[in-house]
Write a protein that holds these residues in place. Structure first.
Motif, PDB file in Angstrom:
ATOM      1  N   ASP A 236      -1.672   2.490   0.664  1.00  0.00           N
ATOM      2  CA  ASP A 236      -1.501   2.404  -0.794  1.00  0.00           C
ATOM      3  C   ASP A 236      -1.863   3.710  -1.498  1.00  0.00           C
ATOM      4  O   ASP A 236      -1.262   4.060  -2.515  1.00  0.00           O
ATOM      5  CB  ASP A 236      -2.368   1.273  -1.357  1.00  0.00           C
ATOM      6  CG  ASP A 236      -1.986  -0.091  -0.808  1.00  0.00           C
ATOM      7  OD1 ASP A 236      -1.392  -0.886  -1.548  1.00  0.00           O
ATOM      8  OD2 ASP A 236      -2.280  -0.344   0.371  1.00  0.00           O
ATOM      9  N   ALA A 237      -2.849   4.433  -0.943  1.00  0.00           N
ATOM     10  CA  ALA A 237      -3.304   5.675  -1.571  1.00  0.00           C
ATOM     11  C   ALA A 237      -2.222   6.747  -1.591  1.00  0.00           C
ATOM     12  O   ALA A 237      -2.337   7.732  -2.331  1.00  0.00           O
ATOM     13  CB  ALA A 237      -4.540   6.195  -0.847  1.00  0.00           C
ATOM     14  N   LYS A 241       3.760   6.807  -7.025  1.00  0.00           N
ATOM     15  CA  LYS A 241       3.336   6.712  -8.426  1.00  0.00           C
ATOM     16  C   LYS A 241       1.972   7.354  -8.638  1.00  0.00           C
ATOM     17  O   LYS A 241       1.717   7.981  -9.683  1.00  0.00           O
ATOM     18  CB  LYS A 241       3.285   5.245  -8.856  1.00  0.00           C
ATOM     19  CG  LYS A 241       4.629   4.569  -8.928  1.00  0.00           C
ATOM     20  CD  LYS A 241       4.475   3.093  -9.306  1.00  0.00           C
ATOM     21  CE  LYS A 241       5.826   2.387  -9.337  1.00  0.00           C
ATOM     22  NZ  LYS A 241       5.673   0.946  -9.662  1.00  0.00           N
ATOM     23  N   VAL A 242       1.096   7.195  -7.660  1.00  0.00           N
ATOM     24  CA  VAL A 242      -0.250   7.788  -7.773  1.00  0.00           C
ATOM     25  C   VAL A 242      -0.145   9.300  -7.930  1.00  0.00           C
ATOM     26  O   VAL A 242      -0.823   9.910  -8.772  1.00  0.00           O
ATOM     27  CB  VAL A 242      -1.092   7.440  -6.530  1.00  0.00           C
ATOM     28  CG1 VAL A 242      -2.416   8.206  -6.532  1.00  0.00           C
ATOM     29  CG2 VAL A 242      -1.339   5.940  -6.452  1.00  0.00           C
ATOM     30  N   THR A 269      -2.774  -0.153   7.327  1.00  0.00           N
ATOM     31  CA  THR A 269      -3.111  -1.376   6.595  1.00  0.00           C
ATOM     32  C   THR A 269      -2.834  -1.174   5.108  1.00  0.00           C
ATOM     33  O   THR A 269      -2.531  -0.064   4.656  1.00  0.00           O
ATOM     34  CB  THR A 269      -4.599  -1.726   6.792  1.00  0.00           C
ATOM     35  OG1 THR A 269      -5.416  -0.652   6.287  1.00  0.00           O
ATOM     36  CG2 THR A 269      -4.928  -1.954   8.256  1.00  0.00           C
ATOM     37  N   ARG A 270      -2.940  -2.268   4.362  1.00  0.00           N
ATOM     38  CA  ARG A 270      -2.848  -2.240   2.903  1.00  0.00           C
ATOM     39  C   ARG A 270      -4.229  -2.507   2.317  1.00  0.00           C
ATOM     40  O   ARG A 270      -5.103  -3.088   2.978  1.00  0.00           O
ATOM     41  CB  ARG A 270      -1.844  -3.290   2.403  1.00  0.00           C
ATOM     42  CG  ARG A 270      -0.444  -3.154   2.976  1.00  0.00           C
ATOM     43  CD  ARG A 270       0.207  -1.827   2.605  1.00  0.00           C
ATOM     44  NE  ARG A 270       0.298  -1.645   1.170  1.00  0.00           N
ATOM     45  CZ  ARG A 270       1.333  -2.077   0.417  1.00  0.00           C
ATOM     46  NH1 ARG A 270       2.339  -2.735   0.986  1.00  0.00           N
ATOM     47  NH2 ARG A 270       1.355  -1.859  -0.887  1.00  0.00           N
ATOM     48  N   GLN A 271      -4.435  -2.100   1.083  1.00  0.00           N
ATOM     49  CA  GLN A 271      -5.766  -2.245   0.504  1.00  0.00           C
ATOM     50  C   GLN A 271      -6.176  -3.716   0.459  1.00  0.00           C
ATOM     51  O   GLN A 271      -5.403  -4.578   0.055  1.00  0.00           O
ATOM     52  CB  GLN A 271      -5.835  -1.599  -0.877  1.00  0.00           C
ATOM     53  CG  GLN A 271      -4.878  -2.135  -1.916  1.00  0.00           C
ATOM     54  CD  GLN A 271      -4.918  -1.295  -3.194  1.00  0.00           C
ATOM     55  OE1 GLN A 271      -5.232  -0.110  -3.179  1.00  0.00           O
ATOM     56  NE2 GLN A 271      -4.605  -1.932  -4.309  1.00  0.00           N
ATOM     57  N   GLY A 272      -7.393  -3.988   0.934  1.00  0.00           N
ATOM     58  CA  GLY A 272      -7.919  -5.336   0.968  1.00  0.00           C
ATOM     59  C   GLY A 272      -7.746  -6.042   2.287  1.00  0.00           C
ATOM     60  O   GLY A 272      -8.418  -7.057   2.548  1.00  0.00           O
ATOM     61  N   SER A 281     -11.648  11.690   3.335  1.00  0.00           N
ATOM     62  CA  SER A 281     -10.910  12.533   4.273  1.00  0.00           C
ATOM     63  C   SER A 281      -9.606  11.884   4.721  1.00  0.00           C
ATOM     64  O   SER A 281      -8.718  12.559   5.255  1.00  0.00           O
ATOM     65  CB  SER A 281     -11.762  12.880   5.488  1.00  0.00           C
ATOM     66  OG  SER A 281     -12.181  11.722   6.174  1.00  0.00           O
ATOM     67  N   LEU A 282      -9.463  10.561   4.487  1.00  0.00           N
ATOM     68  CA  LEU A 282      -8.193   9.871   4.687  1.00  0.00           C
ATOM     69  C   LEU A 282      -7.468   9.660   3.363  1.00  0.00           C
ATOM     70  O   LEU A 282      -6.283   9.964   3.225  1.00  0.00           O
ATOM     71  CB  LEU A 282      -8.417   8.520   5.363  1.00  0.00           C
ATOM     72  CG  LEU A 282      -8.939   8.517   6.803  1.00  0.00           C
ATOM     73  CD1 LEU A 282      -9.084   7.085   7.294  1.00  0.00           C
ATOM     74  CD2 LEU A 282      -8.018   9.306   7.721  1.00  0.00           C
ATOM     75  N   ARG A 283      -8.195   9.130   2.373  1.00  0.00           N
ATOM     76  CA  ARG A 283      -7.568   8.747   1.114  1.00  0.00           C
ATOM     77  C   ARG A 283      -7.069   9.965   0.323  1.00  0.00           C
ATOM     78  O   ARG A 283      -6.061   9.893  -0.392  1.00  0.00           O
ATOM     79  CB  ARG A 283      -8.571   7.959   0.268  1.00  0.00           C
ATOM     80  CG  ARG A 283      -7.934   7.208  -0.876  1.00  0.00           C
ATOM     81  CD  ARG A 283      -8.899   6.636  -1.899  1.00  0.00           C
ATOM     82  NE  ARG A 283     -10.247   6.371  -1.419  1.00  0.00           N
ATOM     83  CZ  ARG A 283     -11.288   6.260  -2.225  1.00  0.00           C
ATOM     84  NH1 ARG A 283     -11.133   6.403  -3.534  1.00  0.00           N
ATOM     85  NH2 ARG A 283     -12.501   6.009  -1.755  1.00  0.00           N
TER      86      ARG A 283
END
Length: 496
Positions: A236-237, A241-242, A269-272, A281-283
């Motif tokens: 998601d990160a 759009k972000v 994965t997706r958030q949550g 360092s990933l996001r």
């Protein structure tokens, strides 16, 4: 066989990259450039004939600029200059770097503002095409008044003195020229000064730095994608759009590349699902890698200007306009190299933090501690993280800006200098460290994703996995891991 035609303008990093990488490449000189050389040389000869007072032609150098030199001693002046200034120390520059120096210096002389002879530019062309590479020590330049010491070692080889690399051997220049039936250059008035007043060592090393950094920054994204999957990272990160909401084009570019590399992965994965947020360092890969990419744009612009610049002194414009200035001052390249140092050091910094996440049992999910095949008995990747940490710590000292330093020289006549060649050399060292850190991340990530299940990788990263797994093995036992890192580091230098 590739031919690079030099005209005194229009030289690009892309053209130099092709010249350096294509086998048996040569340079040619356009007829218009030859005319530029002939025109400026006639002006210099008229100055000598009429015994006008012009710096470096009929005067001494530096503090001796007020000392008149008689017409019959102008040749001696140039040879003495080259001999006395050949005082560099330390390890030699790499042969490709010196080859680039010669090409860049030749391109500058072809602008027609240096007053050299056709014989000089043809001698440079001969050295380039025959791959007679002067031995040029890399230490000893202040980066203003030109890179005087390094360029003097280049120039002295043209006159049959000093040492050169030819055919894989280090030999006396005189012996190589005799073997190839090449006449040593006889320096005419102004020519010694024209050869050494310039920024070619810092610019040539900067050119090599840029080419290598550009490739490694691209590699760092797919390597990070492997790590992201090994750690079941959250996609998601990287949502477009972000990144468009912030507006940095390079950040948007990296996020897009990550989405492309991760498309189809069964490990992400997706958030949550597993956690709400990843560590930075990933996001924040797009934000950090994107900011480093911004430095490349700045560096490329400055390098390509300098590669085509008149950085001699004095500059010959007409018989009545031979002007002493300071285009030899390396400050533009010095600042660019310092910026490149920061940009590349940061890629290594964030890579090392991802390495820590891969090996730390508190951070790597269900992966073994240090990816050890037998926890306790075997250390696995434990000390690989130590080595990477050492490299990024070294980079932090190398990243100190060279361009903010200065020390007066020539009895305070030359009272501000750029230290640009030091900055360029340190950028090279940081890039080499960065490559080894990325190779370490890649090595550990290859094992981590294999533990997680290679068949669950995204198609694009699976291709990368297959390419690099062929050259290094899975961490299934403790061994001399330095060999694996060397193999991967060399591969990152070569494999596209």
């Amino acid at each position: 066989m590739a031919v690079l035609t030099l005209e005194g303008h229009g030289l690009t990093i892309a053209k130099m990259k092709s010249f350096l990488t294509e086998e048996d490449s040569t340079v040619e000189i356009s007829e218009a450039a030859y005319e530029n050389v002939r025109g400026s040389r006639k002006i210099v000869e008229d100055i000598i004939e009429h015994e006008k007072t012009i710096y470096g032609i009929t005067t001494g150098f530096g503090l001796f600029s007020d000392v008149r030199i008689s017409k019959d001693r102008t040749q001696d002046l140039q040879v003495n200059l080259i001999r006395s200034h050949s005082c560099g120390v330390g390890a030699p520059f790499a042969e490709n770097t010196v080859l680039s120096m010669m090409v860049l210096r030749l391109n500058t002389l072809l602008k027609g503002h240096s007053g050299v002879t056709v014989g000089l530019v043809d001698q440079l062309k001969t050295f380039i095409n025959a791959r007679i590479i002067p031995k040029v020590p890399e230490q000893g330049s202040l980066g203003a008044s030109g890179d005087l010491a390094p360029l003097s070692h280049l120039a002295i080889a043209l006159i049959g003195e000093g040492e050169v690399y030819y055919g894989g051997e280090l030999r006396d220049s005189k012996d190589v020229l005799e073997a190839l039936d090449i006449e040593p250059l006889t320096l005419q008035a102004k020519e010694g000064l024209a050869l050494i007043n310039g920024t070619q060592p810092m610019t040539a090393q900067g050119l090599i730095n840029y080419i290598e950094a550009e490739k490694l920054m691209a590699d760092s994204v797919w390597i990070a994608s492997l790590t992201h999957q090994a750690l079941n990272g959250i996609t998601d990160a990287f949502n477009e759009k972000v990144h468009t909401s912030r507006g940095y084009p390079e950040q948007v570019e990296v996020a897009g590349a990550l989405r492309d590399y991760l498309e189809g992965s069964k490990l992400t994965t997706r958030q949550g699902e597993v956690r709400v947020q990843d560590g930075y360092s990933l996001r924040c890969i797009p934000q950090v890698h994107g900011a480093s990419l911004q430095t490349l744009a700045y560096v490329k612009d400055k390098l390509e200007i300098e590669m085509n610049a008149a950085n001699d002194n004095p500059l010959v414009f007409s018989e009545d306009e031979v002007i002493s200035g300071g285009n030899f001052h390396g400050q533009p390249i010095a600042i660019a190299m310092d910026l490149l140092k920061i940009g590349t050091a940061e890629i290594a910094n964030i890579s090392e933090r991802r390495i820590e996440r891969l090996v730390n049992p508190s951070l790597n999910g269900d992966l073994p501690a240090f990816l050890s095949p037998e926890e306790g008995l075997q250390s696995g990747a434990m000390i690989l993280q130590y080595a990477a940490a050492s490299l990024v710590s070294e980079n932090k000292t190398l990243a100190h800006p060279a361009s903010v330093d200065s020390i007066p020289s020539s009895a305070n006549q030359e009272d501000h200098v750029s230290m640009g060649t030091i900055g360029s050399r340190h950028a090279r060292d940081i890039i080499n460290n960065m490559r080894n850190v990325l190779a370490t991340e890649l090595f550990i990530a290859l094992t981590a994703v294999e533990i997680k299940g290679v068949d669950r990788l995204s198609p694009k990263t699976r291709e990368k996995f297959d390419t690099y797994r062929e050259i290094v093995e899975f961490i299934d036992h403790d061994r001399n891991f330095s060999k694996d890192i060397k193999i991967l580091s060399d591969a990152l230098r070569m494999i596209n």
